[in-house]
Design a protein around this motif. Sequence first.
Motif, PDB file in Angstrom:
ATOM      1  N   THR A   1       0.883  -1.032   0.055  1.00  0.00           N
ATOM      2  CA  THR A   1      -0.041  -0.004  -0.056  1.00  0.00           C
ATOM      3  C   THR A   1       0.861   1.261  -0.023  1.00  0.00           C
ATOM      4  O   THR A   1       1.833   1.312   0.724  1.00  0.00           O
ATOM      5  CB  THR A   1      -0.887   0.032   1.286  1.00  0.00           C
TER       6      THR A   1
ATOM      7  N   LYS B   1      -5.773  -0.119   8.311  1.00  0.00           N
ATOM      8  CA  LYS B   1      -6.438  -1.348   7.584  1.00  0.00           C
ATOM      9  C   LYS B   1      -7.324  -2.147   8.071  1.00  0.00           C
ATOM     10  O   LYS B   1      -7.056  -2.580   9.488  1.00  0.00           O
ATOM     11  CB  LYS B   1      -5.275  -2.002   6.934  1.00  0.00           C
TER      12      LYS B   1
ATOM     13  N   TRP C   1      -9.176   0.132   4.009  1.00  0.00           N
ATOM     14  CA  TRP C   1      -8.611   1.278   4.729  1.00  0.00           C
ATOM     15  C   TRP C   1      -9.777   2.083   5.292  1.00  0.00           C
ATOM     16  O   TRP C   1     -10.874   2.506   4.652  1.00  0.00           O
ATOM     17  CB  TRP C   1      -7.601   1.964   4.102  1.00  0.00           C
TER      18      TRP C   1
END
Length: 495
Positions: free
Chosen positions: A220, A302, A308
């Motif tokens: 991410t 998360k 998220w």
Amino acid sequence: MASALVDKVKSVFQPQHGESAGNCCSTLSSGPGYASPEDALKGPREKLLYITAVYTGTGKKKPDYLATVDVDPDSSTYSKVVHRTVVAHLDDELHHSGWNTCSSCHDDGGQKRRYLVLPSLVSGRIYIVDTLKNPRAPEVYKTVEPDEISSRTGLAYPHTAHCLANGDIMVSCMGDKEGNSEGSGFLLLDSDFNVKGRWEKPGHSPRFGYDFWYQPRHKTMISSSWGAPLAFTKGFDPSHVADGLYGQHLFVYDWPEGTLKQTLDLGNTGLIPLEIRFLHDPSKAVGYVGAALSSTMVRFFKKDDDAWDTQVVITVPALKVRNWILPEMPGLITDFLISLDDRFLYFSNWLHGDIRQYNIEDPANPVLTGQLWVGGLIRKGGNVFVEEESGETWQSTVPDVQGTELRGGPQMIQLSLDGKRLYVSNSLFSAWDNQFYPSMVEKGSHMLQIDVNNVEGGLAVNPGFFVDFGDEPEGPALAHEMRYPGGDCTSDIWL
């Protein structure tokens, strides 16, 4: 590092878009930075510090420069600017910086933390500064011209630079050359600082650009959003917020693919989210972003379904004031950082004038452990008063340092590796400095050192350290972001 983990890291940093790329983790010899945040905590004490110093926007027709400051208390030049690396052009607005390589490449003995990547926020030029040849007197090694960046990528107004573990450097850009925010995106430079293109996939650019941080183990990258360069380069106009010229979103990307997978709307409690940091522990899928105008710290995390989410965990209330341009004054959180052990979070309120320290061992419930007033618009002796509901008024008490009245408000901060010293500068951006602190532009900014109690909490000014950029040879300058030659807690990312 175990071979299984090396294989995992290699798979995360696979070549992108069909290109080949060297991988920093291809060997097990010691490279730049530290193997872990825990090792970085034990690193040597900083002796030099680099800080950008700006003449752009001050009325002085002088080029900006990178100042080298001696921060070794055993040195005869302690607390002095010992060198100025002057760039070749006018009106650049040197701002933030990043390294060509960092702890993400610690396992590659062929890599060296040598070059400081120095974007110019206004001109769009990127200077590459060699700090290894002579750390006290670094030299400009190469210049990446804005026309080359714009013609090949459509990007301009570069801000944050981070090294990647495949040898590339990624730079967030906040607009196109006309200053439209729709031109935001992410520039890729190769290890020789040639323009490679854009990182994000076509159609996946953020609405606004500013800062970013990646967390490889969770595949991410998250970026934040300041506003349209057409707006913020002219100073701050509150009506531009309602006009949609400033951001309130976080942009969540697949890493390293460059696909935008989520846009998180922070709403009115997250207006103008600026600096963004994950926790240093690479296994943690948690971080924070400071929303300047709303004056909040927003935790992002998360969830179990891999999506998220966000939560406001700190709010600095706006103060009701007299004799200011508005009836209420936001704190304006402009910078923050997290200690390498992930125990403390620090941020600056540029308008109110205080620096705060919070214990974040429970990331969802920060606890205030230190507060220190070192400037701001509500200080004693000024014209602005805070008015309580009772009608009583007050102003903050700001100490002089070495007989000098502190100017402006605390802005950029940098923490020592061991978490015991916090360096503070006070310039935000020349157009905003001129608007909110014109006397600082006239007299120059300065740098302080704050002694930190990193056991129980607490902050105190170190009276023995003061760098006055009002005394510079070419006249008062505006000092902004700081870096150590060996890396720090806002430049290094661990795998």
